[in-house]
Design a protein around this motif. Structure first.
Motif, PDB file in Angstrom:
ATOM      1  N   ARG A  24       0.888  -1.162   0.000  1.00 29.54           N
ATOM      2  CA  ARG A  24       0.000   0.000   0.000  1.00 29.54           C
ATOM      3  C   ARG A  24       0.921   1.205   0.000  1.00 29.54           C
ATOM      4  NH1 ARG A  24      -5.679  -0.007   0.673  1.00 29.54           N
ATOM      5  NH2 ARG A  24      -5.099   2.144   0.837  1.00 29.54           N
ATOM      6  N   ARG A  26       0.328   4.419  -0.797  1.00 33.01           N
ATOM      7  CA  ARG A  26      -0.327   5.570  -0.152  1.00 33.01           C
ATOM      8  C   ARG A  26      -1.822   5.318  -0.196  1.00 33.01           C
ATOM      9  NH1 ARG A  26       0.587  10.018  -4.968  1.00 33.01           N
ATOM     10  NH2 ARG A  26      -0.727   8.922  -6.412  1.00 33.01           N
ATOM     11  N   ASP A  27      -2.611   6.160   0.449  1.00 28.25           N
ATOM     12  CA  ASP A  27      -4.067   5.989   0.422  1.00 28.25           C
ATOM     13  C   ASP A  27      -4.553   5.916  -1.022  1.00 28.25           C
ATOM     14  OD1 ASP A  27      -4.334   5.988   3.140  1.00 28.25           O
ATOM     15  OD2 ASP A  27      -4.980   8.074   3.292  1.00 28.25           O
ATOM     16  N   GLY A  28      -5.317   4.887  -1.312  1.00 30.71           N
ATOM     17  CA  GLY A  28      -5.896   4.760  -2.642  1.00 30.71           C
ATOM     18  C   GLY A  28      -4.980   4.170  -3.688  1.00 30.71           C
ATOM     19  N   GLU A  29      -3.764   3.772  -3.310  1.00 35.99           N
ATOM     20  CA  GLU A  29      -2.823   3.231  -4.286  1.00 35.99           C
ATOM     21  C   GLU A  29      -2.270   1.889  -3.819  1.00 35.99           C
ATOM     22  OE1 GLU A  29       0.307   5.390  -6.944  1.00 35.99           O
ATOM     23  OE2 GLU A  29       1.295   4.829  -5.084  1.00 35.99           O
ATOM     24  N   ASP A  43      -4.038   3.229  -8.926  1.00 32.70           N
ATOM     25  CA  ASP A  43      -4.405   4.397  -8.131  1.00 32.70           C
ATOM     26  C   ASP A  43      -5.902   4.622  -8.274  1.00 32.70           C
ATOM     27  OD1 ASP A  43      -4.717   6.884  -6.927  1.00 32.70           O
ATOM     28  OD2 ASP A  43      -2.867   7.670  -7.775  1.00 32.70           O
ATOM     29  N   SER A  44      -6.614   4.677  -7.157  1.00 31.89           N
ATOM     30  CA  SER A  44      -8.070   4.785  -7.198  1.00 31.89           C
ATOM     31  C   SER A  44      -8.587   6.206  -7.336  1.00 31.89           C
ATOM     32  CB  SER A  44      -8.675   4.154  -5.940  1.00 31.89           C
ATOM     33  OG  SER A  44      -8.359   4.920  -4.802  1.00 31.89           O
ATOM     34  N   ASP A  45      -7.699   7.164  -7.549  1.00 36.00           N
ATOM     35  CA  ASP A  45      -8.200   8.516  -7.821  1.00 36.00           C
ATOM     36  C   ASP A  45      -9.126   8.436  -9.031  1.00 36.00           C
ATOM     37  OD1 ASP A  45      -6.765   9.611  -5.751  1.00 36.00           O
ATOM     38  OD2 ASP A  45      -5.115  10.309  -6.997  1.00 36.00           O
ATOM     39  N   SER A  46     -10.147   9.252  -9.029  1.00 40.07           N
ATOM     40  CA  SER A  46     -11.126   9.183 -10.095  1.00 40.07           C
ATOM     41  C   SER A  46     -10.595   9.874 -11.351  1.00 40.07           C
ATOM     42  CB  SER A  46     -12.413   9.859  -9.635  1.00 40.07           C
ATOM     43  OG  SER A  46     -13.431   9.581 -10.519  1.00 40.07           O
ATOM     44  N   LEU A  48      -9.847   5.674 -12.241  1.00 39.29           N
ATOM     45  CA  LEU A  48      -8.803   4.731 -11.865  1.00 39.29           C
ATOM     46  C   LEU A  48      -7.637   4.823 -12.843  1.00 39.29           C
ATOM     47  CD1 LEU A  48      -7.922   2.260 -10.135  1.00 39.29           C
ATOM     48  CD2 LEU A  48      -8.980   0.833 -11.866  1.00 39.29           C
ATOM     49  N   GLU A  49      -6.433   4.907 -12.299  1.00 41.42           N
ATOM     50  CA  GLU A  49      -5.245   4.956 -13.146  1.00 41.42           C
ATOM     51  C   GLU A  49      -4.413   3.711 -12.940  1.00 41.42           C
ATOM     52  OE1 GLU A  49      -2.825   8.447 -13.382  1.00 41.42           O
ATOM     53  OE2 GLU A  49      -4.450   9.690 -12.633  1.00 41.42           O
TER      54      GLU A  49
END
Length: 56
Positions: A24, A26-29, A43-46, A48-49
């Protein structure tokens, strides 16, 4: 069809690789590191990347 093509490309790049560890970052990755040094980043930033770094 771009998502399908991206999925197929990622699959072909990672086929046969052996996972060393899952981290993990960082948060979301999530980072998956393979025995040959290649890395897969999700990476779960909107939106998803996905990113793949192949070892040389």
């Amino acid at each position: 069809m771009i998502l399908e093509e991206e999925s197929e490309r990622a699959t072909s790049m990672l086929i046969g690789k052996v996972v060393r560890r899952v981290m993990r970052h960082r948060d979301g990755e999530v980072v998956i590191e393979f025995e040959d040094g290649s890395r897969f980043f999700a990476d779960s930033d909107s939106p998803l990347e996905l990113s793949i770094t192949l070892a040389e």
